[in-house]
Design a protein around this motif. Structure first.
Motif, mmCIF file in Angstrom:
data_model
loop_
_atom_site.group_PDB
_atom_site.id
_atom_site.type_symbol
_atom_site.label_atom_id
_atom_site.label_comp_id
_atom_site.label_asym_id
_atom_site.label_seq_id
_atom_site.Cartn_x
_atom_site.Cartn_y
_atom_site.Cartn_z
ATOM 1 N N ILE A 126 -1.397 -10.300 4.879
ATOM 2 C CA ILE A 126 -1.841 -10.634 3.537
ATOM 3 C C ILE A 126 -0.757 -11.843 2.974
ATOM 4 C CG2 ILE A 126 -2.450 -10.053 1.389
ATOM 5 C CD1 ILE A 126 -4.587 -9.693 3.543
ATOM 6 N N SER A 127 0.498 -11.401 3.128
ATOM 7 C CA SER A 127 1.669 -12.279 2.564
ATOM 8 C C SER A 127 1.630 -13.826 3.468
ATOM 9 C CB SER A 127 2.847 -11.489 2.752
ATOM 10 O OG SER A 127 2.998 -10.237 1.784
ATOM 11 N N THR A 128 1.481 -13.439 4.757
ATOM 12 C CA THR A 128 1.721 -14.498 5.258
ATOM 13 C C THR A 128 0.488 -15.928 4.971
ATOM 14 O OG1 THR A 128 2.677 -13.474 7.298
ATOM 15 C CG2 THR A 128 1.778 -15.670 7.896
ATOM 16 N N VAL A 129 -0.508 -15.225 4.934
ATOM 17 C CA VAL A 129 -1.887 -16.342 4.647
ATOM 18 C C VAL A 129 -1.873 -16.618 3.341
ATOM 19 C CG1 VAL A 129 -3.199 -15.395 6.631
ATOM 20 C CG2 VAL A 129 -3.599 -14.383 4.372
ATOM 21 N N GLY A 130 -1.076 -16.038 2.393
ATOM 22 C CA GLY A 130 -0.827 -16.490 0.919
ATOM 23 C C GLY A 130 -1.901 -15.640 -0.091
ATOM 24 N N LEU A 131 -2.432 -14.479 0.496
ATOM 25 C CA LEU A 131 -3.227 -13.905 -0.399
ATOM 26 C C LEU A 131 -2.619 -12.637 -1.019
ATOM 27 C CD1 LEU A 131 -6.282 -13.786 1.969
ATOM 28 C CD2 LEU A 131 -5.998 -15.208 0.218
ATOM 29 N N TYR A 132 -1.183 -12.549 -1.077
ATOM 30 C CA TYR A 132 -0.685 -11.512 -1.889
ATOM 31 C C TYR A 132 -0.796 -11.555 -3.327
ATOM 32 C CZ TYR A 132 3.021 -8.313 -3.741
ATOM 33 O OH TYR A 132 3.400 -7.204 -4.497
ATOM 34 N N ASP A 133 -1.378 -10.565 -4.001
ATOM 35 C CA ASP A 133 -1.392 -10.671 -5.663
ATOM 36 C C ASP A 133 -2.642 -11.392 -5.749
ATOM 37 O OD1 ASP A 133 -0.784 -9.841 -8.104
ATOM 38 O OD2 ASP A 133 0.431 -11.337 -8.571
ATOM 39 N N GLY A 206 -10.112 2.961 -4.306
ATOM 40 C CA GLY A 206 -9.057 2.491 -3.586
ATOM 41 C C GLY A 206 -7.634 2.180 -4.430
ATOM 42 N N PHE A 207 -6.724 2.952 -3.720
ATOM 43 C CA PHE A 207 -5.539 2.986 -4.585
ATOM 44 C C PHE A 207 -4.364 2.241 -3.593
ATOM 45 C CE2 PHE A 207 -1.396 5.066 -5.184
ATOM 46 C CZ PHE A 207 -1.273 4.863 -6.524
ATOM 47 N N LEU A 208 -4.301 2.638 -2.388
ATOM 48 C CA LEU A 208 -3.430 2.051 -1.395
ATOM 49 C C LEU A 208 -3.185 0.646 -1.547
ATOM 50 C CD1 LEU A 208 -0.931 2.695 0.358
ATOM 51 C CD2 LEU A 208 -2.806 2.851 2.299
ATOM 52 N N PHE A 209 -4.288 -0.126 -1.225
ATOM 53 C CA PHE A 209 -4.250 -1.453 -1.092
ATOM 54 C C PHE A 209 -3.968 -2.374 -2.435
ATOM 55 C CE2 PHE A 209 -7.054 -0.901 2.626
ATOM 56 C CZ PHE A 209 -6.175 -1.018 3.661
ATOM 57 N N PRO A 210 -4.370 -1.770 -3.517
ATOM 58 C CA PRO A 210 -4.276 -2.382 -4.778
ATOM 59 C C PRO A 210 -2.513 -2.154 -5.047
ATOM 60 C CG PRO A 210 -6.085 -1.203 -4.964
ATOM 61 C CD PRO A 210 -5.711 -0.871 -3.675
ATOM 62 N N LEU A 211 -2.126 -0.906 -4.689
ATOM 63 C CA LEU A 211 -0.544 -0.628 -5.003
ATOM 64 C C LEU A 211 0.301 -1.679 -4.320
ATOM 65 C CD1 LEU A 211 1.650 1.264 -6.092
ATOM 66 C CD2 LEU A 211 1.120 2.768 -4.160
ATOM 67 N N ILE A 212 -0.204 -1.863 -2.922
ATOM 68 C CA ILE A 212 0.853 -2.550 -2.192
ATOM 69 C C ILE A 212 0.520 -4.236 -2.329
ATOM 70 C CG2 ILE A 212 1.720 -3.087 0.082
ATOM 71 C CD1 ILE A 212 2.250 -0.221 -0.962
ATOM 72 N N LEU A 213 -0.549 -4.257 -2.355
ATOM 73 C CA LEU A 213 -1.076 -5.908 -2.310
ATOM 74 C C LEU A 213 -1.329 -6.655 -3.615
ATOM 75 C CD1 LEU A 213 -3.602 -5.471 0.684
ATOM 76 C CD2 LEU A 213 -1.232 -5.994 0.853
ATOM 77 N N THR A 214 -0.945 -6.082 -4.825
ATOM 78 C CA THR A 214 -1.138 -6.543 -5.979
ATOM 79 C C THR A 214 0.243 -6.429 -6.709
ATOM 80 O OG1 THR A 214 -2.224 -4.826 -7.104
ATOM 81 C CG2 THR A 214 -3.500 -6.641 -6.191
ATOM 82 N N GLN A 215 0.460 -7.243 -7.816
ATOM 83 C CA GLN A 215 1.680 -7.010 -8.570
ATOM 84 C C GLN A 215 1.416 -7.310 -10.125
ATOM 85 O OE1 GLN A 215 4.748 -9.452 -7.266
ATOM 86 N NE2 GLN A 215 6.309 -8.211 -8.400
#
Length: 272
Positions: A126-133, A206-215
């Motif tokens: 997700i970070s590599t393709v620019g979709l983080y946060d 959902g908790f894990l993906f919002p916790l890790i992939l958003t800021q």
């Protein structure tokens, strides 16, 4: 003949009702009293003054934006699942192609892989393709982890459709495309409702993906927004429980309106 009352069963039912109703009572009573009143009366105490300010404070604190983000993520995940799973399940049930069978086994393998085990690779991709946060970065992995169970459920429902129906439509000159839209989908409404409710539940809670992939606050979901009620001075329990109740309402409405189709989907095509 008169039936003798079963006092033991009645006592057990009353006890079970008390066990189930007590948490609901604590939850509701906490949301209609102030923070100071809750501290004085305790979780089991009856509020001295009723107030609905907790619910208004929830939305004034930005929870409405988190609510909207969660609705967007949930609707997108359900849309992806309903777009991809029905044709995939139809191909698995009707095709004898080895490639399709291999894809189905790959999906079954996905049932044995928990999200916690692959969260680091998912974060890297997700970070590599620019979709983080970004909400898309939450939608895609959530939908991906909902696909295996949804495919398994819907393919089981489609297998319950009798072959005679397919043969009758084939005699009438129906193409596989027409069979899919005019036969399979109408008879799979229960299964479609089942996977829609399942994927919506996965996305909403959902908790894990919002916790890790958003800021940032702009991409927060409800499950992360609940942390706003915890400060360095303590936890605003009435406000937190008011937010919990508001977050429960959409899923309860989904179950309320889709419960009959959901039960039919779990029982098979046609509810048999």
């Amino acid at each position: 003949m008169r039936r003798r009352p079963n006092y033991l069963a009645g006592l057990g039912s009353a006890l079970w009702l008390f066990i189930v109703g007590l948490p609901i009572y604590v939850l509701v009573m906490a949301t209609v009293q102030t923070r100071s009143g809750y501290g004085q009366n305790g979780p089991l105490g009856f509020p001295d003054d009723f107030t609905l300010s907790n619910f208004s404070d929830v939305f004034s604190g930005g929870f409405g934006h988190y609510y909207l983000n969660t609705v967007i993520v949930t609707a997108s995940v359900v849309g992806i699942v309903l777009l991809l799973v029905p044709p995939l399940a139809y191909a698995i049930v009707r095709s004898r192609n080895k490639v399709i069978s291999a894809v189905f086994r790959l999906f079954l393998l996905g049932l044995a892989v928990p999200a916690q085990a692959v969260i680091i690779p998912v974060f890297y991709v997700i970070s590599t393709v620019g979709l983080y946060d970004n909400l898309i970065g939450v939608i895609l992995p959530t939908a991906a982890f909902a696909l295996p169970v949804s495919t398994l459920v819907l393919s089981g429902v489609m297998r319950d459709i009798t072959p005679e129906l397919f043969e009758a439509m084939a005699v009438d000159g129906a193409t596989p495309r027409r069979m899919f839209f005019q036969l399979v989908l109408p008879l799979s409404k229960g299964g479609l409702s089942t996977i829609a409710v399942f994927s919506a539940l996965q996305a909403w809670n959902g908790f894990l993906f919002p916790l890790i992939l958003t800021q940032s606050n702009s991409t927060k979901l409800i499950t992360m927004g609940l942390y706003d009620f915890q400060t360095q001075y303590g936890i605003n329990i009435p406000g937190l429980l008011a937010a919990v109740i508001l977050s429960m309402v959409p899923i309860l409405l989904v179950y309320l309106f889709a419960r009959r189709a959901l039960v039919q989907g779990l029982m098979g095509a046609g509810g048999k």
